[in-house]
Design a protein around this motif. Sequence first.
Motif, PDB file in Angstrom:
ATOM      1  N   UNK A 127       0.831  -1.192   0.000  1.00  0.00           N
ATOM      2  CA  UNK A 127       0.000   0.000   0.000  1.00  0.00           C
ATOM      3  C   UNK A 127       0.874   1.254   0.000  1.00  0.00           C
ATOM      4  N   UNK A 128       0.287   2.339  -0.502  1.00  0.00           N
ATOM      5  CA  UNK A 128       1.001   3.601  -0.568  1.00  0.00           C
ATOM      6  C   UNK A 128       1.263   4.139   0.838  1.00  0.00           C
ATOM      7  N   UNK A 129       2.415   4.786   0.999  1.00  0.00           N
ATOM      8  CA  UNK A 129       2.760   5.379   2.287  1.00  0.00           C
ATOM      9  C   UNK A 129       1.795   6.513   2.625  1.00  0.00           C
ATOM     10  N   UNK A 130       1.589   6.758   3.907  1.00  0.00           N
ATOM     11  CA  UNK A 130       0.749   7.851   4.380  1.00  0.00           C
ATOM     12  C   UNK A 130       1.509   9.158   4.187  1.00  0.00           C
ATOM     13  N   UNK A 131       0.943  10.055   3.407  1.00  0.00           N
ATOM     14  CA  UNK A 131       1.608  11.329   3.099  1.00  0.00           C
ATOM     15  C   UNK A 131       1.298  12.348   4.202  1.00  0.00           C
ATOM     16  N   UNK A 132       2.352  12.920   4.777  1.00  0.00           N
ATOM     17  CA  UNK A 132       2.200  13.786   5.951  1.00  0.00           C
ATOM     18  C   UNK A 132       2.823  15.154   5.687  1.00  0.00           C
ATOM     19  N   UNK A 133       2.135  16.199   6.147  1.00  0.00           N
ATOM     20  CA  UNK A 133       2.676  17.559   6.144  1.00  0.00           C
ATOM     21  C   UNK A 133       2.858  17.992   7.595  1.00  0.00           C
ATOM     22  N   UNK A 134       3.993  18.615   7.884  1.00  0.00           N
ATOM     23  CA  UNK A 134       4.329  19.076   9.229  1.00  0.00           C
ATOM     24  C   UNK A 134       4.147  20.588   9.282  1.00  0.00           C
ATOM     25  N   UNK A 135       3.225  21.063  10.130  1.00  0.00           N
ATOM     26  CA  UNK A 135       2.918  22.495  10.187  1.00  0.00           C
ATOM     27  C   UNK A 135       3.206  23.046  11.578  1.00  0.00           C
ATOM     28  N   UNK A 136       4.274  23.820  11.681  1.00  0.00           N
ATOM     29  CA  UNK A 136       4.659  24.475  12.937  1.00  0.00           C
ATOM     30  C   UNK A 136       5.591  25.624  12.579  1.00  0.00           C
ATOM     31  N   UNK A 137       5.500  26.740  13.312  1.00  0.00           N
ATOM     32  CA  UNK A 137       6.348  27.879  12.958  1.00  0.00           C
ATOM     33  C   UNK A 137       7.776  27.729  13.460  1.00  0.00           C
ATOM     34  N   UNK A 138       8.059  26.691  14.266  1.00  0.00           N
ATOM     35  CA  UNK A 138       9.413  26.459  14.767  1.00  0.00           C
ATOM     36  C   UNK A 138      10.116  25.386  13.935  1.00  0.00           C
ATOM     37  N   UNK A 139      11.182  25.735  13.221  1.00  0.00           N
ATOM     38  CA  UNK A 139      11.894  24.741  12.400  1.00  0.00           C
ATOM     39  C   UNK A 139      12.382  23.539  13.197  1.00  0.00           C
ATOM     40  N   UNK A 140      12.815  23.767  14.439  1.00  0.00           N
ATOM     41  CA  UNK A 140      13.314  22.657  15.247  1.00  0.00           C
ATOM     42  C   UNK A 140      12.207  21.662  15.583  1.00  0.00           C
ATOM     43  N   UNK A 149      -1.256  24.836  16.808  1.00  0.00           N
ATOM     44  CA  UNK A 149      -2.362  25.794  16.911  1.00  0.00           C
ATOM     45  C   UNK A 149      -1.871  27.224  16.767  1.00  0.00           C
ATOM     46  N   UNK A 150      -0.803  27.573  17.478  1.00  0.00           N
ATOM     47  CA  UNK A 150      -0.328  28.953  17.497  1.00  0.00           C
ATOM     48  C   UNK A 150       0.717  29.163  16.403  1.00  0.00           C
ATOM     49  N   UNK A 151       0.281  29.757  15.292  1.00  0.00           N
ATOM     50  CA  UNK A 151       1.199  30.079  14.197  1.00  0.00           C
ATOM     51  C   UNK A 151       0.877  31.472  13.687  1.00  0.00           C
ATOM     52  N   UNK A 152       1.858  32.164  13.103  1.00  0.00           N
ATOM     53  CA  UNK A 152       1.613  33.526  12.607  1.00  0.00           C
ATOM     54  C   UNK A 152       0.720  33.505  11.374  1.00  0.00           C
ATOM     55  N   UNK A 153       0.121  34.664  11.103  1.00  0.00           N
ATOM     56  CA  UNK A 153      -0.753  34.759   9.940  1.00  0.00           C
ATOM     57  C   UNK A 153      -2.049  34.017  10.201  1.00  0.00           C
ATOM     58  N   UNK A 154      -2.225  32.911   9.533  1.00  0.00           N
ATOM     59  CA  UNK A 154      -3.380  32.044   9.771  1.00  0.00           C
ATOM     60  C   UNK A 154      -3.011  31.013  10.833  1.00  0.00           C
ATOM     61  N   UNK A 177      -1.136  19.205  17.153  1.00  0.00           N
ATOM     62  CA  UNK A 177      -0.019  18.891  18.051  1.00  0.00           C
ATOM     63  C   UNK A 177       0.429  20.202  18.683  1.00  0.00           C
ATOM     64  N   UNK A 178       0.260  20.326  19.989  1.00  0.00           N
ATOM     65  CA  UNK A 178       0.487  21.621  20.622  1.00  0.00           C
ATOM     66  C   UNK A 178       1.043  21.481  22.027  1.00  0.00           C
ATOM     67  N   UNK A 179       1.663  22.533  22.496  1.00  0.00           N
ATOM     68  CA  UNK A 179       2.173  22.592  23.867  1.00  0.00           C
ATOM     69  C   UNK A 179       1.052  22.837  24.857  1.00  0.00           C
ATOM     70  N   UNK A 180      -0.040  23.425  24.383  1.00  0.00           N
ATOM     71  CA  UNK A 180      -1.068  23.955  25.270  1.00  0.00           C
ATOM     72  C   UNK A 180      -2.105  22.894  25.623  1.00  0.00           C
TER      73      UNK A 180
END
Length: 207
Positions: A2-15, A56-61, A82-85
């Motif tokens: 089966x095809x791999x699960x395609x994931x996007x990582x969204x966070x304003x911190x590169x680390x 949850x907390x990112x600049x702009x949108x 995925x959040x600290x809060x």
Amino acid sequence: MSRAIRVVLADDEPLIRSGWATMLSPYDDIEVIGEAADGHAAVELGRAADVVLMDIRMPGMDGLRATRELARLSPRTRVVVVTTFENDQLVWGALRAGAAGYVLKRSPAADLVTAVRLRDGVLFPDALRRIAAPRSRAAAHDLTPRELDVLRHLARGLSNAEIAAALYVTRETVKTHVGNVLDKLGARDRTQAVVRAYDLGLVLAGG
């Protein structure tokens, strides 16, 4: 295979994004296809993804608005916040926005992998039970007794297979009941059905 699960990582911190990528890299069934530093990029890239891990907390949108936009533009894309809060209103807001689940950043890597892989069930229903205030029971929207049973099991986070075993019916029967529940509640997916069930008092906190 089966095809791999395609994931996007969204966070304003590169680390943070780098850490998520490192956690997911050992697994052949998971492929990170992009990274986003704000909600706008998360929506753009997320439309091609199976799962978006969303801060949850990112600049702009911010992540909640991005989750709502993805639910509108790409309903098949699952968003896991995925959040600290550890904030009840943020959890509730994320689920209302269309998120499939909620993971704390301090959670072990295994939880993140489970969140990406989860296809059948509601992620971390304990959060739902904790934040749902007791309410009086509302009209059942014409749900049958069996459909109410299925909904209560959904609220506990059970998969179709687990519900089938609990109710001594086949998976196909459960699948039919789940479809009926979604239709009658006007819910897009299982998570939204559980949120609406708590809102309506069809499922009570701790129940």
